[in-house]
Design an enzyme around this catalytic site. Structure first.
Site, PDB file in Angstrom:
ATOM      1  N   LYS A 269      45.918  58.901  20.227  1.00  0.00           N
ATOM      2  CA  LYS A 269      44.901  58.766  19.180  1.00  0.00           C
ATOM      3  C   LYS A 269      44.317  60.148  18.890  1.00  0.00           C
ATOM      4  O   LYS A 269      43.868  60.847  19.810  1.00  0.00           O
ATOM      5  CB  LYS A 269      43.798  57.828  19.699  1.00  0.00           C
ATOM      6  CG  LYS A 269      43.242  56.866  18.680  1.00  0.00           C
ATOM      7  CD  LYS A 269      42.406  55.825  19.396  1.00  0.00           C
ATOM      8  CE  LYS A 269      41.462  55.142  18.447  1.00  0.00           C
ATOM      9  NZ  LYS A 269      40.561  54.232  19.176  1.00  0.00           N
TER      10      LYS A 269
HETATM   11  O1  G3P Z   1      37.992  52.129  18.853  1.00  0.00           O
HETATM   12  C1  G3P Z   1      37.546  52.479  17.589  1.00  0.00           C
HETATM   13  C2  G3P Z   1      36.565  51.503  16.990  1.00  0.00           C
HETATM   14  O2  G3P Z   1      37.059  50.209  17.059  1.00  0.00           O
HETATM   15  C3  G3P Z   1      35.155  51.650  17.487  1.00  0.00           C
HETATM   16  O3  G3P Z   1      34.341  50.600  17.076  1.00  0.00           O
HETATM   17  O4  G3P Z   1      32.255  49.306  17.324  1.00  0.00           O
HETATM   18  O5  G3P Z   1      32.349  51.666  18.184  1.00  0.00           O
HETATM   19  O6  G3P Z   1      32.297  51.188  15.740  1.00  0.00           O
HETATM   20  P1  G3P Z   1      32.731  50.709  17.075  1.00  0.00           P
END
Ligand code: G3P
Length: 217
Positions: free
Chosen positions: A83
């Protein structure tokens, strides 16, 4: 639409993998910090539990650093997708790693033209962050729709991996918009099964069956 789990908690991942419906896992530095585990150890354990793409995020911000970290992470297991952030160095490293045969998940995508650049850089996955856009009073789902149109217009094979998902509604709208994959927090994954009419219907069927006095086995 493929369903991934957005977590670095091996307990949660193990439990959900047991459903047979988990296609992959995504992690990020914040999730790894939350797990309190050593990154490479937890990645190896996840790879042993889920047979699908497992995203592991580099933390270097320069091209050489991302390349070195990406190569090291990719050695952990053949299913690792490195990533990388949507920055000039990130996309340059994406091109290099992709040419080496390592799948790359370009993360922190908040605009359709960023997604266009990631596809041109050979990304296997692009991760648009729906919830964070919605949090800022923007329309995360519109981003998914626009990326779908752009990728279809030009035949890009980069898979749209909807991220930052907060609800069952997000999952439904992503599927309707044609996202290739969505990565779900464990709680959202579990909620996908639920409907009050399913519970009520099952209760009524079982009550009526009991009244027959029969057994199938
Ligand atoms: O892993 C990336 C993403 O899904 C993060 O989500 O909830 O931290 O905005 P969030």
């Amino acid at each position: 639409m493929l369903l991934f789990i957005d977590s670095a908690d091996i307990g949660d991942i193990r439990a959900l993998a047991d459903t047979g419906l988990v296609d992959g896992v995504t992690t990020n530095p914040s999730l790894v910090a939350k797990s309190g585990r050593k990154f490479e150890e937890v990645l190896a354990e996840i790879c042993a539990v889920v047979d699908g793409p497992i995203s592991a995020e580099a933390v270097a911000t320069d091209y050489d650093g991302m390349l070195a970290e990406g190569r090291k992470l990719a050695k952990i297991h053949e299913n690792i997708a490195v990533k990388l952030p949507l920055t000039p160095d990130g996309l340059k490293a994406c091109l290099a790693l992709s040419e080496e045969g390592t799948p790359v998940n370009v993360t922190l995508c908040f605009s359709p033209v960023q997604a266009l650049l990631a596809a041109k850089a050979g990304a296997t996955f692009i991760s648009p962050f729906i919830g964070r856009l919605d949090d800022g009073a923007q329309d995360g789902m519109e981003l998914i729709r626009e990326i779908r149109t752009i990728y279809d217009n030009y035949g890009f094979e980069t898979q749209i991996l909807a991220a930052s998902i907060r609800s069952v509604t997000h999952v439904r709208l992503c599927a309707i918009a044609g996202a290739d994959c969505a990565t779900l927090p464990p709680a959202v994954f579990k909620s996908l099964y639920k409907h009050p009419l399913t519970d009520a219907g099952l209760e009524a069927f079982l009550k009526d069956w009991k009244s027959t006095g029969q057994s199938i086995l």
